[in-house]
Design an enzyme around this catalytic site. Sequence first.
Site, PDB file in Angstrom:
ATOM      1  N   CYS A  75      -4.664  -0.842  -1.952  1.00  0.00           N
ATOM      2  CA  CYS A  75      -5.120   0.551  -2.004  1.00  0.00           C
ATOM      3  C   CYS A  75      -6.529   0.601  -2.571  1.00  0.00           C
ATOM      4  O   CYS A  75      -6.900  -0.230  -3.386  1.00  0.00           O
ATOM      5  CB  CYS A  75      -4.201   1.374  -2.901  1.00  0.00           C
ATOM      6  N   CYS A  77       0.863  -1.166   0.000  1.00  0.00           N
ATOM      7  CA  CYS A  77       0.000   0.000   0.000  1.00  0.00           C
ATOM      8  C   CYS A  77       0.907   1.226   0.000  1.00  0.00           C
ATOM      9  O   CYS A  77       2.127   1.089  -0.068  1.00  0.00           O
ATOM     10  CB  CYS A  77      -0.893  -0.028   1.241  1.00  0.00           C
ATOM     11  N   CYS A  85      -1.991   3.478  -6.305  1.00  0.00           N
ATOM     12  CA  CYS A  85      -1.306   2.320  -5.730  1.00  0.00           C
ATOM     13  C   CYS A  85       0.108   2.241  -6.281  1.00  0.00           C
ATOM     14  O   CYS A  85       0.339   2.498  -7.461  1.00  0.00           O
ATOM     15  CB  CYS A  85      -2.039   1.035  -6.092  1.00  0.00           C
TER      16      CYS A  85
END
Length: 154
Positions: A80, A8, A88
């Site tokens: 994400c 992430c 992302c």
Amino acid sequence: MQTILFLCTGNSCRSLLSEAVFNHLAPEGWRALSAGSQPTGQLNPRAVALLQRKGISTEGYYSKSWDALPVTPDVVITVCGSAAGETCPAYLGPVLRAHWGVADPSHLVGSDEEIEAAFEETYRILRVRIEAFLAAPTLSQAALDRIGTLGAAC
């Protein structure tokens, strides 16, 4: 040993939840790591508290950069949430990749009850997907993509 990386941006909430849940459920021979492209440097306290309430250890976990990984992963899953316009990070190594987008509960504004409910929902979605991953007879791109749609979409 097969290694899965949950990736992430900040590595403080969703990727941490994924790493901890995966390691809690994974059979011998599998382990998860998490990292961020721009780590916050601290774990989200609500995410840590949620894991502790679920009986999942957070010992040894910390917010870290993908530049600090001790191994090259076999599978990379970004978590994400694209609905919020997040970008992302893209892991470019030669690995199986999938996107399991989940909304970030740490940015929710609302009552404590609403925020806690959002954290619970994020945990539930990630757990459903991780359980499906671990139950999959084979890991293919199609299987990873299908698993990323389970639970809810963001």
